[in-house]
Write an enzyme that holds these catalytic residues in place. Structure first.
Site, PDB file in Angstrom:
ATOM      1  N   HIS A  17       0.813  -1.221  -0.069  1.00 30.87           N
ATOM      2  CA  HIS A  17       0.093   0.051   0.018  1.00 30.87           C
ATOM      3  C   HIS A  17       0.944   1.277  -0.017  1.00 30.87           C
ATOM      4  O   HIS A  17       0.619   2.371  -0.672  1.00 30.87           O
ATOM      5  CB  HIS A  17      -0.859   0.078   1.176  1.00 30.87           C
ATOM      6  N   LYS A  41     -16.256  -7.323   5.397  1.00 32.31           N
ATOM      7  CA  LYS A  41     -15.286  -8.659   5.923  1.00 32.31           C
ATOM      8  C   LYS A  41     -15.047  -8.233   7.132  1.00 32.31           C
ATOM      9  O   LYS A  41     -14.827  -6.892   7.718  1.00 32.31           O
ATOM     10  CB  LYS A  41     -13.928  -8.699   4.796  1.00 32.31           C
ATOM     11  N   ARG A  90      -2.302  -6.264  -8.105  1.00 32.88           N
ATOM     12  CA  ARG A  90      -1.451  -7.239  -8.170  1.00 32.88           C
ATOM     13  C   ARG A  90      -1.730  -8.426  -9.112  1.00 32.88           C
ATOM     14  O   ARG A  90      -1.502  -8.342 -10.295  1.00 32.88           O
ATOM     15  CB  ARG A  90      -1.470  -7.866  -6.806  1.00 32.88           C
TER      16      ARG A  90
HETATM   17  P1  ADP Z   1     -10.052  -3.485  -0.192  1.00 31.59           P
HETATM   18  O1  ADP Z   1     -10.675  -4.173   0.765  1.00 31.59           O
HETATM   19  O2  ADP Z   1     -10.626  -1.990  -0.486  1.00 31.59           O
HETATM   20  O3  ADP Z   1      -9.470  -4.224  -1.346  1.00 31.59           O
HETATM   21  P2  ADP Z   1      -7.279  -3.011   0.687  1.00 31.59           P
HETATM   22  O4  ADP Z   1      -6.552  -2.472   1.904  1.00 31.59           O
HETATM   23  O5  ADP Z   1      -7.218  -4.727   0.814  1.00 31.59           O
HETATM   24  O6  ADP Z   1      -8.693  -2.829   0.610  1.00 31.59           O
HETATM   25  O7  ADP Z   1      -6.575  -2.805  -0.541  1.00 31.59           O
HETATM   26  C1  ADP Z   1      -6.524  -1.275  -1.028  1.00 31.59           C
HETATM   27  C2  ADP Z   1      -6.014  -1.222  -2.436  1.00 31.59           C
HETATM   28  O8  ADP Z   1      -4.517  -1.551  -2.375  1.00 31.59           O
HETATM   29  C3  ADP Z   1      -6.676  -2.404  -3.451  1.00 31.59           C
HETATM   30  O9  ADP Z   1      -6.768  -1.477  -4.895  1.00 31.59           O
HETATM   31  C4  ADP Z   1      -5.631  -3.416  -3.458  1.00 31.59           C
HETATM   32  O10 ADP Z   1      -5.671  -4.237  -4.697  1.00 31.59           O
HETATM   33  C5  ADP Z   1      -4.485  -2.777  -3.344  1.00 31.59           C
HETATM   34  N1  ADP Z   1      -3.412  -3.420  -2.855  1.00 31.59           N
HETATM   35  C6  ADP Z   1      -3.085  -4.206  -1.670  1.00 31.59           C
HETATM   36  N2  ADP Z   1      -2.085  -4.836  -1.362  1.00 31.59           N
HETATM   37  C7  ADP Z   1      -1.197  -4.299  -2.606  1.00 31.59           C
HETATM   38  C8  ADP Z   1       0.121  -4.406  -2.984  1.00 31.59           C
HETATM   39  N3  ADP Z   1       0.901  -5.432  -2.391  1.00 31.59           N
HETATM   40  N4  ADP Z   1       0.602  -3.946  -3.928  1.00 31.59           N
HETATM   41  C9  ADP Z   1      -0.439  -3.155  -4.578  1.00 31.59           C
HETATM   42  N5  ADP Z   1      -1.559  -2.853  -4.475  1.00 31.59           N
HETATM   43  C10 ADP Z   1      -2.242  -3.325  -3.409  1.00 31.59           C
END
Ligand code: ADP
Length: 171
Positions: A17, A41, A90
């Site tokens: 992130h 979730k 990803r």
């Molecule tokens: P959500 O529940 O909205 O998916 P997340 O916190 O899991 O929230 O992810 C927020 C965003 O960051 C999403 O677009 C996700 O694909 C992206 N993301 C999460 N981990 C990574 C990573 N390792 N590299 C690039 N983008 C990521």
């Protein structure tokens, strides 16, 4: 001035992130990280805890701000005068989900443009859920999350504290 919004759950924020945040911050005048309070979730950290962890990541990044939000992401983006939504991609599984959400968001708010940034190769396997699982089992998370996130995870999984600390010395 173009205002971009990077929404997500950030439960917890990872180096993946943080990488997307830094790259998006270099493109846009203003970037707002939207921390979604009640996702569909189960979350480990409260919204206040997630916002606090994001705040530390963006502390030295000018023009980057963090705000919690509830309700529709499109409504949040409008409320901060944003016109661009940032998401990270990803694997192909992210693409399917993001594509579906993007089409729905476009229907709801045609004025918001979605920009997806590809993950950097070193973070392509990183997800908040995997981080929580590894932390719970006492694995080493060096370089995958900031130190204070590692500490916060240790507190949440206090039963495994000794194990995590032991592993840390092996990192
Ligand atoms: P959500 O529940 O909205 O998916 P997340 O916190 O899991 O929230 O992810 C927020 C965003 O960051 C999403 O677009 C996700 O694909 C992206 N993301 C999460 N981990 C990574 C990573 N390792 N590299 C690039 N983008 C990521």
């Amino acid at each position: 001035m173009t205002i971009a919004v990077y929404p997500g759950t950030f439960d917890p924020i990872t180096s993946g992130h943080a990488d997307i945040i830094k790259r998006a911050a270099s493109i846009f005048d203003k970037l707002i990280i939207g921390v979604y309070d009640k996702p569909n979730k189960q979350v480990l950290f409260s919204v206040a805890e997630r916002v606090a962890m994001v705040s530390r990541v963006i502390a030295n990044l000018p023009g980057v701000h963090v705000k919690p939000y509830s309700g529709l992401t499109a409504d949040f983006i409008h409320s901060v005068n944003g016109t661009v939504m940032i998401r990270g991609l990803r694997a192909s599984s992210d693409f399917e989900r993001e594509f579906e959400m993007a089409l729905m968001n476009k229907k709801l708010s045609p004025d918001i443009e979605l920009i997806c940034l590809m993950t950097s190769s070193e973070y392509q396997f990183l997800s908040s859920s995997l981080i929580k699982e590894v932390a719970r089992l006492g694995g080493c998370l060096k370089d995958m999350i900031p130190d204070y996130v590692a500490n916060a995870l240790k507190e949440k999984f206090s039963a495994q504290v000794t194990k995590v600390l032991e592993n840390e010395t092996k990192c």
